[in-house]
Design a protein around this motif. Structure first.
Motif, mmCIF file in Angstrom:
data_model
loop_
_atom_site.group_PDB
_atom_site.id
_atom_site.type_symbol
_atom_site.label_atom_id
_atom_site.label_comp_id
_atom_site.label_asym_id
_atom_site.label_seq_id
_atom_site.Cartn_x
_atom_site.Cartn_y
_atom_site.Cartn_z
ATOM 1 N N ILE A 81 1.969 10.512 8.967
ATOM 2 C CA ILE A 81 2.451 11.209 7.844
ATOM 3 C C ILE A 81 2.332 12.616 8.337
ATOM 4 N N ALA A 82 1.497 13.110 9.162
ATOM 5 C CA ALA A 82 1.393 14.539 9.842
ATOM 6 C C ALA A 82 2.704 14.564 10.594
ATOM 7 N N ALA A 83 3.147 13.686 11.328
ATOM 8 C CA ALA A 83 4.304 13.661 12.288
ATOM 9 C C ALA A 83 5.598 13.569 11.217
ATOM 10 N N ASP A 112 -5.685 3.490 8.610
ATOM 11 C CA ASP A 112 -5.850 4.838 7.885
ATOM 12 C C ASP A 112 -5.597 5.827 8.962
ATOM 13 N N ALA A 113 -6.251 5.900 9.931
ATOM 14 C CA ALA A 113 -6.112 6.957 11.106
ATOM 15 C C ALA A 113 -4.709 7.053 11.666
ATOM 16 N N ARG A 149 0.674 -1.274 -0.230
ATOM 17 C CA ARG A 149 -0.075 0.053 -0.006
ATOM 18 C C ARG A 149 0.828 1.118 0.056
ATOM 19 N N ALA A 150 1.923 1.252 0.619
ATOM 20 C CA ALA A 150 2.972 2.574 0.629
ATOM 21 C C ALA A 150 3.702 2.656 -0.548
ATOM 22 N N ALA A 151 3.926 1.577 -1.283
ATOM 23 C CA ALA A 151 4.629 1.622 -2.463
ATOM 24 C C ALA A 151 3.532 2.283 -3.661
ATOM 25 N N GLY A 152 2.321 1.791 -3.375
ATOM 26 C CA GLY A 152 1.458 2.462 -4.413
ATOM 27 C C GLY A 152 1.978 2.389 -5.798
ATOM 28 N N SER A 153 1.791 3.545 -6.377
ATOM 29 C CA SER A 153 2.246 3.766 -7.737
ATOM 30 C C SER A 153 3.759 4.329 -7.874
ATOM 31 N N LEU A 154 4.415 3.822 -7.027
ATOM 32 C CA LEU A 154 5.721 4.244 -7.134
ATOM 33 C C LEU A 154 6.590 3.965 -8.357
ATOM 34 N N ARG A 155 6.569 2.797 -8.715
ATOM 35 C CA ARG A 155 7.248 2.614 -10.040
ATOM 36 C C ARG A 155 6.686 3.209 -11.255
ATOM 37 N N ILE A 187 8.437 1.367 5.162
ATOM 38 C CA ILE A 187 6.976 2.027 4.773
ATOM 39 C C ILE A 187 6.991 3.421 5.524
ATOM 40 N N ALA A 188 7.509 4.058 6.390
ATOM 41 C CA ALA A 188 7.514 5.398 6.737
ATOM 42 C C ALA A 188 8.100 6.110 5.566
ATOM 43 N N LEU A 189 9.254 5.806 4.925
ATOM 44 C CA LEU A 189 9.787 6.668 4.178
ATOM 45 C C LEU A 189 8.869 6.617 2.555
ATOM 46 N N LEU A 190 8.317 5.349 2.275
ATOM 47 C CA LEU A 190 7.404 5.440 1.081
ATOM 48 C C LEU A 190 6.301 6.109 1.486
ATOM 49 N N SER A 191 5.842 6.029 2.729
ATOM 50 C CA SER A 191 4.464 6.878 2.800
ATOM 51 C C SER A 191 4.893 8.272 2.681
ATOM 52 N N ALA A 192 6.060 8.809 3.382
ATOM 53 C CA ALA A 192 6.356 10.180 3.114
ATOM 54 C C ALA A 192 6.481 10.706 1.716
ATOM 55 N N LEU A 193 6.964 9.669 0.807
ATOM 56 C CA LEU A 193 7.132 9.955 -0.732
ATOM 57 C C LEU A 193 5.574 10.049 -1.309
ATOM 58 N N GLN A 194 5.257 9.068 -0.939
ATOM 59 C CA GLN A 194 3.697 9.130 -1.815
ATOM 60 C C GLN A 194 2.781 10.166 -1.230
ATOM 61 N N ALA A 195 2.715 10.763 0.009
ATOM 62 C CA ALA A 195 2.021 11.692 0.428
ATOM 63 C C ALA A 195 2.681 13.130 0.069
ATOM 64 N N GLY A 196 3.908 13.409 -0.585
ATOM 65 C CA GLY A 196 4.291 14.592 -1.050
ATOM 66 C C GLY A 196 5.043 15.085 0.083
#
Length: 505
Positions: free
Chosen positions: A492-494, A485-486, A380-386, A437-446
């Protein structure tokens, strides 16, 4: 005379007791003689009853195994140095195939393909000796590849995930980091239940020593077996090394455990197989390789599998390495290995020399199994990364000609630059699942779009400390698979606040 009678009776009693202890009967022994010997191969005559792959005993406690059967002689490959051997020497058949010691006693040891210790730490305590050549598990005994192998390398775990029981080829030109990827994967298993077997085939002693020391310094050497057949060793030992490594790993797989085998590399193994085939007068085929070269590697790599629950549920994952020349993936041996394995990690020289390490080519690399085994949170964190990264590479090539781009395309370029910076990873520094997962989530969320590209490395360096401190509850949720999700929105906010602090620094 009574004394003489008593003495005869005593001798008779001792003789009868001795006869009872000594087995009497006919014992047959196959004996032949060396006809010729050179370049690690000997032609033996007089052994009409030996089998293919049978172990032969030569003078000086040296050994060889039968490679070819001819009408009037057999061709055998020496497993020791040939100095001191010559025509006319007596050779004895053993009636046994080549066997390898297996068991927990090999963990942490450096051995040759016959299980003889190379680390100076005394003899090997083996549970038993298994044949080096064993059949692959049949389809009925296999199960779906469903569990991930966390390599700790973000570019692989996020884009080309591996599964337990998979065979993934690592391929690229010389000195591009193939062994580094394999050793980093083994180092990443220091916190997992995977038992690792590193097989060095035809490598320089310095290269092998460097890989062993890296695993000892950064990984879990107490759960690793090192099988070494160096470039200076007999060709027979080099040929046998991958099969011995798989046999050692299969012991743990068959007990319901999980094992990982790295073979470094199969290109040199193919060259040794060609050398032995030509010396034993086998007919050459394409590029002088014998016709069975595909079968040799196929029967080796097919032994990697995920076993069914009825067979214990163990797995054996294979990471063979192949060195190419000038990036030619269509050469004979590379195409053979690509067709045998379940995917390949391709390393590109242009990325390596640009400082993008690991130099994984996302356009040519693929994992045909691992996507289904990827951790759900990581998927889920990788999403559309590729896809995002591939689109960025196309846009970047387009803008090199001075073309202007709109705001949407510029945003894609900004995101792609951060993705590329995030995928760069130092050696011997595998990431944990929570860090990935933290790094990918930060990437995906901008989150990283707001900081300079040069600060992405600092953000990544700050993640382990943050997850161990302020973000500990997020790391615990990731490890437990309970990042809903919560919690993801809170994380992501942190992370956004962490990035803002780095940008202001």
């Amino acid at each position: 005379m009574p004394a003489l009678s008593d003495a005869l009776a005593g001798w008779r009693a001792r003789a009868e007791a001795l006869v009872g202890r000594v087995p009497l009967g006919v014992e047959a022994e196959a004996i032949g003689r060396v006809r010729s010997i050179s370049d690690g191969v000997a032609m033996i005559e007089g052994l009409a009853s030996v089998r293919l792959n049978e172990l032969l005993r030569l003078p000086g406690e040296r050994m060889a195994y039968v490679l070819t059967l001819e009408t009037d002689h057999v061709g055998c490959v020496l497993l020791d140095a040939e100095e001191g051997l010559g025509a006319g020497d007596i050779v004895r058949g053993s009636g046994e195939v080549v066997r390898v010691p297996v068991g927990p006693g090999l963990l942490g040891r450096v051995v040759d393909p016959l299980g003889r210790p190379l680390d100076g730490r005394g003899p090997i305590v083996a549970e038993r000796h298994d044949p080096a050549e064993r059949p692959a598990p049949p389809i009925i005994e296999r199960d779906l590849v469903s569990q991930p192998v966390q390599t700790g390398i973000l570019a692989i775990d996020a884009l080309f995930a591996l599964g337990r029981g998979q065979r993934e080829l690592i391929i690229g030109d010389r000195a591009l980091g193939k062994t580094a990827i394999a050793t980093d994967t083994m180092i990443a298993q220091r916190d997992s239940d995977l038992i690792c077997v590193y097989v060095a085939v035809g490598q320089k002693s310095s290269s092998t020593a460097r890989a062993i020391e890296a695993i000892r310094a950064h990984g879990a050497p107490q759960r690793t077996v090192f099988v070494v057949a160096g470039a200076a060793d007999a060709p027979g030992l080099q040929w046998l090394a991958p099969f011995a490594g798989f046999t050692i790993a299969e012991y743990f797989r068959d007990r319901g455990q999980h094992a990982l085998v790295v073979v470094d590399d199969l290109g040199k193994h193919a060259a040794v197989h060609r050398e032995l085939a030509l010396l034993t007068r086998q007919p050459p085929g394409r590029e002088a390789y014998p016709g069975d070269i595909f079968y040799v590697h196929a029967r080796l790599l097919e032994r990697a599998a995920k076993l069914s629950a009825e067979k214990g549920g163990g797995s054996l994952t294979a990471l063979p390495i192949m060195e190419t020349e000038a990036g030619n993936l269509s050469a004979y041996i590379p195409t053979n290995l690509i067709s045998i394995t379940d995917g390949q990690i391709v390393l590109a020289s242009k990325l390596f020399y640009a400082g993008l390490k690991p130099a994984v080519d996302i356009g040519l690399s693929v994992s045909r199994v691992g996507g289904k085994t990827q951790n759900p949170l990581l998927r889920r964190a990788a999403g559309s990364l590729r896809l995002d990264y591939a689109q960025f590479l196309e846009l970047e090539a387009f803008t090199r000609f001075g073309a202007t781009v709109d705001a949407r395309a510029q945003a894609q370029i900004t995101r792609g630059q951060r993705i590329r910076a995030a995928l760069v990873q130092a050696q011997y520094a595998p990431l944990s699942l929570a860090e990935e997962i933290a790094l990918l989530s930060a990437l995906q969320a901008g989150v990283l779009d707001a900081i300079a590209v040069e600060r992405v490395a600092a953000f990544r360096a700050a993640l382990p400390g943050w997850l161990a401190g302020a973000g500990q509850r997020f790391a615990a949720a990731i490890d437990a698979g309970a990042l809903n999700d919560a919690l993801l929105a809170e994380m992501i906010a942190a992370l956004r606040a962490l990035a803002a602090g780095l940008a202001a620094a």
